[in-house]
Scaffold this motif. Structure first.
Motif, PDB file in Angstrom:
ATOM      1  N   HIS A   1       0.868  -1.271  -0.052  1.00 17.81           N
ATOM      2  CA  HIS A   1       0.135  -0.181  -0.067  1.00 17.81           C
ATOM      3  C   HIS A   1       0.838   1.267   0.023  1.00 17.81           C
ATOM      4  CE1 HIS A   1      -3.500   2.505   1.127  1.00 17.81           C
ATOM      5  NE2 HIS A   1      -2.802   3.163   1.465  1.00 17.81           N
TER       6      HIS A   1
ATOM      7  N   THR B   1       1.303   5.406   0.342  1.00 20.12           N
ATOM      8  CA  THR B   1       0.766   6.445   0.977  1.00 20.12           C
ATOM      9  C   THR B   1       1.770   7.454   1.132  1.00 20.12           C
ATOM     10  OG1 THR B   1      -0.598   6.930   2.674  1.00 20.12           O
ATOM     11  CG2 THR B   1       0.996   5.294   3.225  1.00 20.12           C
TER      12      THR B   1
ATOM     13  N   ALA C   1       1.361   8.617   4.462  1.00 21.14           N
ATOM     14  CA  ALA C   1       1.191   8.580   5.883  1.00 21.14           C
ATOM     15  C   ALA C   1       2.186   7.896   6.778  1.00 21.14           C
ATOM     16  CB  ALA C   1      -0.112   7.912   6.164  1.00 21.14           C
TER      17      ALA C   1
ATOM     18  N   LEU D   1       3.124   5.635   9.316  1.00 15.97           N
ATOM     19  CA  LEU D   1       2.564   4.578  10.231  1.00 15.97           C
ATOM     20  C   LEU D   1       3.463   3.834  10.557  1.00 15.97           C
ATOM     21  CD1 LEU D   1      -0.462   3.997   7.658  1.00 15.97           C
ATOM     22  CD2 LEU D   1      -0.508   5.464   9.615  1.00 15.97           C
TER      23      LEU D   1
ATOM     24  N   ASP E   1      -0.209  -1.254  12.662  1.00 12.57           N
ATOM     25  CA  ASP E   1      -1.412  -0.332  12.492  1.00 12.57           C
ATOM     26  C   ASP E   1      -2.246  -0.861  11.399  1.00 12.57           C
ATOM     27  OD1 ASP E   1      -0.298   1.589  14.086  1.00 12.57           O
ATOM     28  OD2 ASP E   1       0.469   3.066  12.678  1.00 12.57           O
TER      29      ASP E   1
ATOM     30  N   LEU F   1      -4.791  -0.092   8.339  1.00  3.58           N
ATOM     31  CA  LEU F   1      -5.305   1.002   7.100  1.00  3.58           C
ATOM     32  C   LEU F   1      -6.696   0.599   6.933  1.00  3.58           C
ATOM     33  CD1 LEU F   1      -2.261   0.619   4.987  1.00  3.58           C
ATOM     34  CD2 LEU F   1      -2.818   2.527   6.021  1.00  3.58           C
ATOM     35  N   SER F   2      -7.734   1.373   6.998  1.00  2.00           N
ATOM     36  CA  SER F   2      -8.978   1.143   6.652  1.00  2.00           C
ATOM     37  C   SER F   2      -9.500   2.112   5.584  1.00  2.00           C
ATOM     38  CB  SER F   2     -10.007   1.291   7.948  1.00  2.00           C
ATOM     39  OG  SER F   2      -9.762   2.561   8.600  1.00  2.00           O
TER      40      SER F   2
ATOM     41  N   ILE G   1     -10.388  -0.010   0.994  1.00  2.00           N
ATOM     42  CA  ILE G   1      -9.022   0.282   1.057  1.00  2.00           C
ATOM     43  C   ILE G   1      -8.347  -0.591   0.067  1.00  2.00           C
ATOM     44  CG2 ILE G   1      -8.442  -1.466   2.922  1.00  2.00           C
ATOM     45  CD1 ILE G   1      -6.565   1.928   2.789  1.00  2.00           C
TER      46      ILE G   1
ATOM     47  N   TYR H   1       4.029   0.507   2.156  1.00  2.00           N
ATOM     48  CA  TYR H   1       4.061  -0.447   3.268  1.00  2.00           C
ATOM     49  C   TYR H   1       3.775  -1.887   2.908  1.00  2.00           C
ATOM     50  CZ  TYR H   1       4.032   3.600   6.349  1.00  2.00           C
ATOM     51  OH  TYR H   1       4.363   4.758   7.023  1.00  2.00           O
TER      52      TYR H   1
ATOM     53  N   VAL I   1       1.385  -5.005   3.402  1.00  2.00           N
ATOM     54  CA  VAL I   1       0.376  -5.108   4.183  1.00  2.00           C
ATOM     55  C   VAL I   1      -0.269  -6.623   4.252  1.00  2.00           C
ATOM     56  CG1 VAL I   1      -0.170  -2.713   4.059  1.00  2.00           C
ATOM     57  CG2 VAL I   1      -1.029  -4.173   2.332  1.00  2.00           C
TER      58      VAL I   1
ATOM     59  N   PRO J   1      -9.946  -3.925   7.206  1.00  2.00           N
ATOM     60  CA  PRO J   1      -8.749  -3.154   7.254  1.00  2.00           C
ATOM     61  C   PRO J   1      -7.537  -4.246   6.821  1.00  2.00           C
ATOM     62  CG  PRO J   1      -9.802  -3.198   9.206  1.00  2.00           C
ATOM     63  CD  PRO J   1     -10.687  -4.048   8.373  1.00  2.00           C
TER      64      PRO J   1
ATOM     65  N   ILE K   1      -0.355  -3.187   8.564  1.00  2.00           N
ATOM     66  CA  ILE K   1       1.047  -3.171   8.279  1.00  2.00           C
ATOM     67  C   ILE K   1       2.099  -4.183   8.979  1.00  2.00           C
ATOM     68  CG2 ILE K   1       2.721  -1.290   8.581  1.00  2.00           C
ATOM     69  CD1 ILE K   1       0.814   0.701   7.963  1.00  2.00           C
TER      70      ILE K   1
END
Length: 141
Positions: A17, A19, A21, A23, A27, A29-30, A46, A71, A73, A103, A106
Motif C-alpha cells: 500500500h 501512501t 502517511a 504509520l 497499524d 489501514l481502513s 482500502i 507498506y 500489508v 482493514p 501493516i
C-alpha cells in the motif's frame, strides 16, 4: 487472508500500500478516507497491490506533504479485484490491484524502490485530470 473466486486463489501477495502517511508496523489501514483521485468521494474500500511499483505510484500521487512510503500489508478479511482498473481498463488484472472493506494490517515497509521522475509524476497527474473530465470515468466505490 486469501482472495478466492470459485475456490481458486487469485493472488497470494505479498501486498503493498502506497501512501504519505507515517504509520507503524501493526497499524491498520481502513476505508473511509477521501479518494486521492476524486477528493469529493469518501472511499468505501482500502486499496492495495501486489506490485511494488504500483504502490510507489500510489504513494507519489497520495495527498499530503509527508514522505512517500510503501507498506507491506496483509488483508484482514476478504478482498476483490479492483474494478476501477480490472477489465474496465485492463483485461484481467495485470496491475494486481485489489480492494477490501476490511482493514489492512501493516507488517513491514519497503524503503527502496524506483521512484517516479518529476516528469513522470506530472504525466500521471495530467492523465488523471483528463479522466476526471470524462463522465464515463466514474470511480466504482
Amino acid at each position: 487472508m486469501e482472495n478466492k473466486k470459485d475456490g481458486k486463489i487469485l493472488d497470494k501477495g505479498p501486498f503493498y500500500h502506497g501512501t504519505k502517511a507515517d504509520l507503524k508496523i501493526g497499524d491498520l489501514l481502513s476505508a473511509g478516507f477521501q479518494s486521492n483521485y476524486y477528493p469529493e468521494i469518501t472511499m468505501n474500500h482500502i486499496y492495495f497491490t501486489a506490485l511494488q511499483n504500483g504502490a510507489g505510484l500510489a504513494a507519489a500521487l497520495a495527498k499530503g506533504d509527508g514522505q512517500e512510503r510503501i507498506y507491506i500489508v496483509e488483508p484482514t478479511g476478504e478482498f476483490e479485484n479492483d474494478p476501477n482498473v480490472t477489465d474496465k481498463k485492463f483485461p484481467g488484472n495485470p496491475t494486481r490491484s485489489y480492494r477490501s472493506t476490511e482493514p489492512l494490517k501493516i507488517v513491514g515497509e519497503i524503503t527502496e524502490w524506483i521512484k517516479l521522475t518529476d516528469e513522470e509524476l506530472q504525466n500521471w497527474r495530467e492523465r488523471i485530470a483528463k479522466l476526471r473530465e470524462n463522465p464515463d470515468a466514474e470511480i466504482i466505490n
